[in-house]
Write an enzyme that holds these catalytic residues in place. Structure first.
Site, PDB file in Angstrom:
ATOM      1  N   ARG A   1      10.780  -1.320  12.621  1.00  0.00           N
ATOM      2  CA  ARG A   1       9.425  -1.260  13.150  1.00  0.00           C
ATOM      3  C   ARG A   1       9.188  -2.363  14.170  1.00  0.00           C
ATOM      4  NH1 ARG A   1       4.866  -0.157   8.618  1.00  0.00           N
ATOM      5  NH2 ARG A   1       3.770  -1.556  10.033  1.00  0.00           N
TER       6      ARG A   1
ATOM      7  N   LYS B   1       0.828  -1.216   0.000  1.00  0.00           N
ATOM      8  CA  LYS B   1       0.000   0.000   0.000  1.00  0.00           C
ATOM      9  C   LYS B   1       0.862   1.265   0.000  1.00  0.00           C
ATOM     10  CE  LYS B   1      -2.276  -1.142   3.814  1.00  0.00           C
ATOM     11  NZ  LYS B   1      -1.882  -2.497   4.221  1.00  0.00           N
TER      12      LYS B   1
END
Ligand code: ATP
Ligand code: MG
Length: 190
Positions: free
Chosen positions: A135, A13
């Site tokens: 992350r 995305k």
């Protein structure tokens, strides 16, 4: 033109959004990026968001919608050509809220671009990204949790947007350029 870019974690995305903003002059709102920015700045929202993100869970709908509406209102001038919503909505309740938030601003969703990628490739991509993204949620355990959340809470949105006639399925496997070409084809034929 307002678009939603939809798909599982790791479906691409963010990557495809970068190309879309360039080609169509859209304003990019990635709720994941917005939340990570709150966490980095140590805001109240960030403290709450971190509790959920680190466990691979979704931020509660009401809070997420509040954060999203604030970003929209702070960027009216940037969003003149339209917005690409990346990572939002992730639940049916968020989709309903988005419809209302947009209607209040004389806006609506033109199409939902759904990036479709096999599960084993998703896991592979996310683990690879975890090696350099830093992350906290790109580790195998949290990835599995996020995929489960996707299946239970987010995937039902596909049928929701199919019923609205807005869903455009895109094969999300192949090279970045190939996938982008498929998206352009779908968007230019809207
Ligand atoms: P991709 O790799 O395709 O960009 P992603 O799922 O890996 O997608 P983000 O979209 O950045 O990553 O989201 C990271 C986390 O932020 C989610 O797991 C969730 O905890 C939180 N989050 C992001 N958007 C939402 C939302 N709309 N509702 C609730 N929580 C959200
Ligand atoms: Mg992302």
């Amino acid at each position: 033109m307002n678009l939603v870019i939809f798909g599982a974690p790791g479906s691409g995305k963010g990557t495809q959004s970068e190309f879309l903003i360039e080609k169509y002059g859209l304003f990019h709102i990635s709720t994941g990026d917005v939340l990570r920015d709150h966490i980095k700045r140590g805001t109240e929202y960030g403290k709450i968001a971190n509790e959920y993100i680190s466990k691979g869970l979704l931020i509660p709908d009401e809070l997420m919608v509040q954060i999203l509406a604030a970003v929209l209102d702070a960027n009216k001038d940037n969003a003149e050509k339209g917005v690409i919503f990346d990572g939002f909505p992730r639940t049916i309740a968020q989709a309903e809220a988005l419809k209302a938030v947009l209607a209040e601003r004389n806006m609506e969703i033109g199409a939902v671009v759904g990036l479709e990628v096999h599960e084993d490739e998703l896991v592979e991509r996310l683990i690879k990204r975890g090696k350099d993204s830093g992350r906290a949620d790109d580790n195998l355990e949290t990835i599995k949790q996020r995929l489960e959340v996707y299946h239970n809470q987010t995937k039902p949105l596909q049928d929701y947007y199919i019923a609205e006639g807005k869903y455009r399925a895109i094969n999300g496997q192949g090279s970045i350029d190939e996938i982008f070409a498929r998206i352009i084809d779908a968007v230019d034929n809207l």
